[in-house]
Motif scaffolding. Structure first.
Motif, mmCIF file in Angstrom:
data_model
loop_
_atom_site.group_PDB
_atom_site.id
_atom_site.type_symbol
_atom_site.label_atom_id
_atom_site.label_comp_id
_atom_site.label_asym_id
_atom_site.label_seq_id
_atom_site.Cartn_x
_atom_site.Cartn_y
_atom_site.Cartn_z
ATOM 1 N N ASN A 1 9.227 -1.856 5.204
ATOM 2 C CA ASN A 1 8.410 -0.723 4.792
ATOM 3 C C ASN A 1 9.335 0.410 4.356
ATOM 4 O O ASN A 1 10.312 0.718 5.053
ATOM 5 N N GLU A 2 9.039 1.018 3.224
ATOM 6 C CA GLU A 2 9.992 1.911 2.575
ATOM 7 C C GLU A 2 10.419 3.080 3.449
ATOM 8 O O GLU A 2 11.610 3.356 3.594
ATOM 9 N N CYS A 3 9.468 3.776 4.027
ATOM 10 C CA CYS A 3 9.793 4.985 4.787
ATOM 11 C C CYS A 3 9.832 4.738 6.289
ATOM 12 O O CYS A 3 10.830 5.041 6.937
ATOM 13 N N GLY B 1 3.089 8.389 -0.364
ATOM 14 C CA GLY B 1 3.892 8.665 0.813
ATOM 15 C C GLY B 1 3.233 9.449 1.908
ATOM 16 O O GLY B 1 3.933 9.938 2.789
ATOM 17 N N TYR C 1 0.836 -1.202 0.000
ATOM 18 C CA TYR C 1 0.000 0.000 0.000
ATOM 19 C C TYR C 1 0.872 1.253 0.000
ATOM 20 O O TYR C 1 1.815 1.382 0.799
ATOM 21 N N SER C 2 0.524 2.198 -0.857
ATOM 22 C CA SER C 2 1.172 3.508 -0.846
ATOM 23 C C SER C 2 0.243 4.519 -1.492
ATOM 24 O O SER C 2 -0.434 4.208 -2.480
ATOM 25 N N ASN D 1 5.092 -1.728 2.518
ATOM 26 C CA ASN D 1 4.297 -0.521 2.294
ATOM 27 C C ASN D 1 5.223 0.694 2.348
ATOM 28 O O ASN D 1 6.396 0.575 2.701
ATOM 29 N N TYR D 2 4.693 1.858 2.027
ATOM 30 C CA TYR D 2 5.498 3.065 2.238
ATOM 31 C C TYR D 2 5.578 3.371 3.730
ATOM 32 O O TYR D 2 6.662 3.528 4.288
#
Length: 510
Positions: free
Chosen positions: A306-308, A258, A254-255, A286-287
């Motif tokens: 998770n990316e961020c 951002g 899910y994103s 996810n982000y």
């Protein structure tokens, strides 16, 4: 760690030094000594080895009583294998060295050769407590202890891969939802407070699910063969969407460019909902993993890749306990505002972080508080092998770090003051006590005093207390553009090989 259980008064007898060893309650080896010099110090060394090559070692001392007796307990580290052997050696001035070996599971002493360990982490002992009546109403399936050694390569003590939690028991009743269904249509056709039982399989997006107040979502389990949401977020519709529950689900992919989390009752403190529960789930890829509103419960989950950020939010009164946050804030994260981190929380108050694992996450911290967070407690957490600091409080005040482990952090961090275990950065009236910190790329604990527009004056940058911690280097106080009173006392600096690290109830309790 060697833990003195009790020292009974026994009748004196002229006997040569002898040792006995008995297994008690599956995880405590009780060693008794007789015939040693009276009121003397006995040095004890323990080796514990398993056929799979896992090995442990511990050292300590114990005093004998007026009859030359002692009794001491070794708390054994958790190990899933069998066939281990524990050898204990006792040495005292004026007495011959004695050793005794116990085959675990046999419950009786066996005399045999000493076992040579392949690894020698410090001795281990429990600290903290097991989950106490989790408010989700389910069983945790047993206590999982982590830490207990300075060896960060010991993956039983310091996991280096995601731990998928076991499922929470699904209450009777509810609406069955087949895999692949349009979940929002089920929500829309039922009233508030409905329990939805999601079948094993995939529910696909892209999109956002808006539950009603009191709705409960139970998957079969997280992880392979379980219930998975792909590209679907679960977010509050408005501030009245309170008391939503999410259990036993994997949520990934899910994103929304951002901004919001895959699970989000917070939505950047804008008309947030309260009382959400997120448990026994896997939040990955996810982000942003999850951002929680006030008075929420986040328990027994793993957040990874998770990316961020693994998680954010919390607002007021949220409890985060027994979660794993591993490998979040990826190296190629889209982070134009410098806002990403392993876990990044802002304007958070009266939150409790208990027994969580933070590891292998990117700059600037495994756990990062920012923007006037205050009156939060971090207890019995373990933060290790992060690119940045283990724990950071930036521009907060009156936060407490108690009985945490922070080790091996700061390996890839440009800011020197963040290459540490714990950093109190432009924050005031914080307390760090009873923590263990070692093998970080800088100081163990740092007070970084910088007066800035969002934390101005000594009340916001000083009056911090760092006391009774065990570290490999002394506390560092950095006066950037201001100075003020801080308390740095009662801390113990040891070489790493002499540290005795507690075992903590931490990570998913499956």
């Amino acid at each position: 760690m060697l833990a003195l259980l009790f020292t009974p008064h026994l009748a004196s007898a002229a006997v040569p030094p002898t040792l006995t060893i008995t297994l008690y309650d599956t995880d405590t080896a009780v060693v008794g000594g007789t015939g040693f010099p009276v009121k003397s110090t006995v040095k004890l060394h323990a080796d514990l080895a398993y056929p799979d090559g896992t090995a442990y070692a511990g050292d300590g001392t114990i005093g004998t009583d007026a009859t030359g007796h002692f009794l001491v307990g070794f708390i054994l580290p958790e190990h899933l294998g069998s066939g281990g052997k524990l050898t204990v050696t006792a040495t005292a001035k004026g007495a011959p060295t004695q050793d005794v070996t116990l085959s675990l599971g046999a419950g009786a002493p066996i005399n045999g050769p000493e076992v040579t360990p392949s690894l020698q982490p410090s001795a281990s002992a429990p600290a903290g407590g097991a989950p106490n009546n989790p408010s989700t109403g389910g069983s945790t399936g047993g206590t999982r202890l982590r830490g207990g050694t300075t060896d960060l390569g010991n993956t039983a003590a310091y996991p280096n891969a995601p731990l998928i939690p076991a499922p929470l028991k699904i209450p009777a009743g509810g609406v069955s939802v087949p895999a692949g269904s349009n979940l929002q249509s089920f929500i829309d056709s039922h009233g508030e407070g409905t329990q939805f039982n999601l079948a094993a399989g995939t529910f696909s997006g892209p999109g956002v699910i808006h539950p009603k107040a009191g709705d409960k979502f139970y998957g079969v389990k997280a992880g392979p063969g379980g219930t998975k949401l792909v590209g679907l977020g679960i977010q509050r519709a408005n501030g009245s969407t309170d008391n939503v529950e999410i259990h036993n689900i994997s949520i990934t992919g899910y994103s929304d460019s951002g901004r919001n989390g895959a699970i989000d009752s917070n939505l950047h403190e804008s008309d947030a909902a309260s009382g959400w529960k997120l448990t026994n789930s896997e939040i990955y890829g996810n982000y942003l993993g999850a951002s929680m509103g006030m008075n929420s419960l986040v328990e027994n989950n793993t957040f990874h890749d998770n990316e961020c950020k693994g998680a954010a939010g919390g607002m007021d009164g949220t409890v985060w306990r027994y979660n794993q946050f591993i490998h979040n804030r990826l190296p190629d994260a889209n982070d134009p505002g410098g806002d990403c981190g392993g876990v990044k929380i802002t304007v958070e108050t009266n939150n409790l972080f208990l027994g969580n694992l933070f590891s292998d996450s990117g700059h600037p911290s495994g756990l990062w508080m920012d923007a006037s967070c205050h009156n939060n407690t971090f207890e019995n957490n373990i933060s290790y092998n992060n690119d940045g600091s283990g724990f950071t409080d930036e521009t907060g005040y009156s936060n407490t770090f108690k009985n945490n482990i922070a080790a091996g952090n700061g390996s890839n961090e440009p800011d020197g003051w963040r290459k540490v275990g714990i950093v109190i950065q432009s924050s005031g009236r914080d307390t760090a006590t009873g923590n263990f910190a070692w093998a970080n790329n800088g100081a163990a604990i740092t007070i970084y005093m910088e007066d800035r527009h969002d934390a101005s004056g000594t009340d916001r940058t000083a009056n911090n207390t760092v006391t009774n911690n065990t570290t490999d280097v002394a506390t560092k106080i950095m006066n950037v553009n201001t100075n003020g009173p801080n308390t740095d006392s009662g801390n113990v600096v040891k070489i790493i090989s002499n540290m005795l690290i507690p075992r903590l109830v931490a990570g998913p309790q499956m």
